[in-house]
Design an enzyme around this catalytic site. Structure first.
Site, mmCIF file in Angstrom:
data_model
loop_
_atom_site.group_PDB
_atom_site.id
_atom_site.type_symbol
_atom_site.label_atom_id
_atom_site.label_comp_id
_atom_site.label_asym_id
_atom_site.label_seq_id
_atom_site.Cartn_x
_atom_site.Cartn_y
_atom_site.Cartn_z
ATOM 1 N N ARG A 153 50.355 33.449 33.942
ATOM 2 C CA ARG A 153 49.340 32.468 34.346
ATOM 3 C C ARG A 153 47.958 32.930 33.949
ATOM 4 N NH1 ARG A 153 45.477 35.388 37.335
ATOM 5 N NH2 ARG A 153 46.169 35.909 39.441
ATOM 6 N N GLU A 252 42.736 28.570 44.288
ATOM 7 C CA GLU A 252 41.732 29.640 44.314
ATOM 8 C C GLU A 252 40.684 29.414 43.212
ATOM 9 O OE1 GLU A 252 43.233 33.630 44.779
ATOM 10 O OE2 GLU A 252 41.684 34.417 43.453
ATOM 11 N N ARG A 256 44.482 26.735 37.462
ATOM 12 C CA ARG A 256 45.425 27.815 37.172
ATOM 13 C C ARG A 256 46.485 27.223 36.247
ATOM 14 N NH1 ARG A 256 45.953 32.400 40.756
ATOM 15 N NH2 ARG A 256 43.817 33.130 40.989
ATOM 16 N N CYS A 298 37.715 35.282 42.124
ATOM 17 C CA CYS A 298 37.992 36.644 42.569
ATOM 18 C C CYS A 298 37.745 37.618 41.407
ATOM 19 C CB CYS A 298 39.454 36.733 43.021
ATOM 20 S SG CYS A 298 39.923 38.361 43.626
ATOM 21 N N THR A 300 39.152 40.226 40.640
ATOM 22 C CA THR A 300 40.381 40.798 40.072
ATOM 23 C C THR A 300 40.886 39.984 38.885
ATOM 24 O OG1 THR A 300 41.839 39.515 41.504
ATOM 25 C CG2 THR A 300 41.149 41.671 42.313
ATOM 26 N N ARG A 307 47.767 36.987 34.428
ATOM 27 C CA ARG A 307 48.714 37.777 35.218
ATOM 28 C C ARG A 307 50.099 37.435 34.687
ATOM 29 N NH1 ARG A 307 51.776 37.336 39.906
ATOM 30 N NH2 ARG A 307 52.114 39.386 40.802
ATOM 31 N N ARG A 336 54.426 43.459 43.939
ATOM 32 C CA ARG A 336 54.257 42.579 45.105
ATOM 33 C C ARG A 336 55.617 42.162 45.635
ATOM 34 N NH1 ARG A 336 49.713 38.200 42.936
ATOM 35 N NH2 ARG A 336 47.980 39.641 42.766
ATOM 36 N N GLU A 341 51.646 37.768 46.489
ATOM 37 C CA GLU A 341 50.733 38.638 47.195
ATOM 38 C C GLU A 341 50.946 38.666 48.704
ATOM 39 O OE1 GLU A 341 46.943 37.108 46.250
ATOM 40 O OE2 GLU A 341 46.216 39.125 45.952
HETATM 41 N N1 ARG Z 1 41.175 39.061 48.751
HETATM 42 C C1 ARG Z 1 42.526 39.497 48.748
HETATM 43 C C2 ARG Z 1 42.584 40.995 48.991
HETATM 44 O O1 ARG Z 1 41.561 41.613 48.839
HETATM 45 C C3 ARG Z 1 43.216 39.139 47.439
HETATM 46 C C4 ARG Z 1 42.720 39.857 46.233
HETATM 47 C C5 ARG Z 1 43.385 39.566 44.903
HETATM 48 N N2 ARG Z 1 44.172 38.383 44.868
HETATM 49 C C6 ARG Z 1 43.778 37.156 44.568
HETATM 50 N N3 ARG Z 1 44.642 36.185 44.712
HETATM 51 N N4 ARG Z 1 42.611 36.911 44.113
HETATM 52 O O2 ARG Z 1 43.626 41.532 49.306
#
Ligand code: ARG
Length: 386
Positions: A153, A252, A256, A298, A300, A307, A336, A341
Site C-alpha cells: 500500500r 488516516e 490509501r 503520520c 512513519t 508498506r 505486527r 497494528e
Molecule cells: N500513533 C501510533 C503509535 O505511535 C501509530 C504509529 C504508526 N502507525 C500508523 N498507522 N501511522 O503507535
C-alpha cells in the site's frame, strides 16, 4: 489524569474543545491550552513510555515549540503530540496536523523521523520517485508453505488540503468527491465501485474488515490525534471487481492505495499498486515535499509511504523471539499481529513488512522487504523445531 481510563474521555473532550475553539482564532497559543500541554508533557516525561515522542521531546524542545503555530492553519504543538500524550503505549505518538507542521515543528519531527526511518538525517533528501519493475522480484513462496497473502500500500495527500485534525466537514466531502471522480475513470483491472461508509450497513462493513479489506473504526491513536472528527462523513472504500485493488478514502490519509492477493507474488502485487497510483496521479495532484517525499499525516509514512507486507506463518522462528528480533532488526522489518497494528497474531499468522519508507526509492523499499522476507523464510527452514 491522562493514563486513567476513567478520566480519559474527559481529557479528550477538554482537549478537542480547546483545540477546536482556538483553531481559527489568534495565532497566539491560548493559556488554557498551554497549561494543559505543560501538565500532560510532564506526565509523559515522568512515565515509562517507550514512544519516540517521549524520547525526543526534551524539555528544551518542548519550551521552544509550545508557543509556535503553523501559518496557514494555526496548528499548535498540541495538535502534533496529543495522541502520544493520551496514549503512553504509542510506538511513535506524533502526527502532523497540516503539511507546514513538518517545518514549524521540525525540531521535534526531524529527530523522530531520523530515529524511525533509520538514519534519515535532517540534511538528507528523499530521492525522486522510481517505481522500477515488479518482475525483478520473484515469488517469495512458490510452493505456498509460509505466505498466506501479500499486500502493498501507499498513502497520498491532495495538494491544497491539510490533514485530519484541520479538515472541516466540507473538506471531507470535497476530498471524497474529488477522489471519487478520479476513481470512476479507472479502467481495465482497476474498474470497480466506491461505497461511502455513511451508507454502508454494519454487516457488510464487518465482513470487509474481517477480510482485511477495510479499516477499523475507533482507533484510539487516531482518535486522540483528532482524526475521527465527523466520522463517517467523507470516508469510504473503493474495490475493483476482483477485490485485489482497494482505495481507502479519508481514513488516516486522504488516500490509501492498496493491492493484495493470496500467496507470495510480491512483484505482481506491487505492479498492480503502481499502476493504480499512476492512473490516479494523472487526475489528482498529490502533495510531495522536496525533502520528505510524499506527505502523510503520520511521520512513519513519509517518503515513499509504501508498506509492503506478508501474512506469514513461521512457527519455528515464532518460538524463538530473540532470534526473530535479531533477524527483524537486521532486515529492517516490522512485525505486527494478524489484524495489523496493535493487534494479536491469530493462528500463528504474523503481518511482516518493511519498517522504513523514507530515504530510499520505491523500488529499493520493495527490494529491502523482499530480501528480508526471503531471509526469514531461509532462517525458518534452517531452524530446529523445539
Ligand atoms: N500513533 C501510533 C503509535 O505511535 C501509530 C504509529 C504508526 N502507525 C500508523 N498507522 N501511522 O503507535
Amino acid at each position: 489524569m491522562l493514563l486513567n481510563s476513567k478520566t480519559r474521555p474527559k481529557f479528550k473532550f477538554l482537549t478537542s474543545w480547546i483545540l477546536a475553539t482556538f483553531r481559527h482564532a489568534s495565532k497566539k497559543v491560548d493559556k488554557n491550552l498551554l497549561k494543559q500541554m505543560e501538565d500532560d508533557f510532564q506526565k509523559l516525561a515522568d512515565s515509562k513510555s517507550k514512544s519516540l515522542l517521549r524520547r525526543h521531546l526534551t524539555k528544551e524542545i518542548f519550551d521552544k515549540l509550545k508557543t509556535q503555530t503553523t501559518p496557514s492553519y494555526n496548528s499548535t504543538l498540541m495538535h502534533c503530540i496529543s495522541s502520544g500524550l493520551c496514549n503512553h503505549d504509542s510506538g511513535v505518538g506524533l502526527y502532523a496536523p497540516d503539511p507546514e507542521a513538518y517545518k514549524v515543528f521540525a525540531d521535534l519531527f526531524d529527530p523522530v523521523i531520523e530515529d524511525y526511518h533509520k538514519c534519515f538525517r535532517k540534511t538528507d533528501k528523499q530521492p525522486e520517485t522510481a517505481f522500477g519493475k515488479g518482475k525483478d522480484f520473484e515469488n517469495l513462496d512458490p510452493d505456498g508453505n509460509f505466505i498466506v497473502s501479500t499486500r502493498v500500500r501507499c498513502g497520498r495527500a491532495l495538494k491544497g488540503f491539510p490533514f485530519n485534525p484541520c479538515l472541516t466537514e466540507e473538506d471531507y466531502n470535497k476530498l471524497q468527491s474529488e477522489i471519487c471522480a478520479a476513481l470512476k475513470n479507472l479502467k481495465g483491472e482497476y474498474k470497480g465501485c466506491y461505497e461511502s461508509l455513511s451508507t454502508m450497513d454494519k454487516c457488510s462493513q464487518q465482513k470487509l474488515i474481517d477480510d482485511h479489506l477495510l479499516f477499523k473504526e475507533g482507533d484510539r491513536f487516531l482518535e486522540a490525534a483528532g482524526a475521527s472528527r465527523f466520522w463517517p462523513i467523507g470516508r469510504g472504500i473503493y474495490l475493483n471487481d476482483a477485490k485485489n485493488f482497494v482505495v481507502w478514502v479519508n481514513e488516516e490519509d486522504h488516500i490509501r492505495i492498496i493491492s493484495m492477493e493470496k500467496g507470495g507474488d510480491l512483484g505482481k502485487v506491487y505492479d498492480r499498486m503502481v499502476g493504480g497510483v499512476e492512473a490516479l496521479g494523472k487526475q489528482l495532484q498529490f502533495n510531495r515535499d522536496e525533502r520528505l517525499g510524499f506527505l502523510t499525516f503520520c511521520p512513519t509514512n513519509l517518503g515513499t509511504s509504501i508498506r509492503a507486507s506478508v501474512h506469514i506463518k513461521l512457527p519455528k522462528l515464532m518460538n524463538d523471539p530473540e532470534e526473530l528480533k535479531e533477524l527483524s532488526e537486521r532486515y529492517r522489518l516490522q512485525i505486527r499481529g494478524t489484524s495489523g497494528e496493535h493487534s494479536e497474531a491469530k493462528d500463528g499468522v504474523h503481518d511482516i513488512s518493511n519498517q522504513r519508507r523514507l530515504g530510499l526509492t520505491e523500488y529499493e523499499i520493495i527490494k529491502e522487504m523482499h530480501t528480508g522476507i526471503k531471509g526469514l523464510i531461509e532462517a525458518e527452514k534452517k531452524a530446529k523445531s523445539c
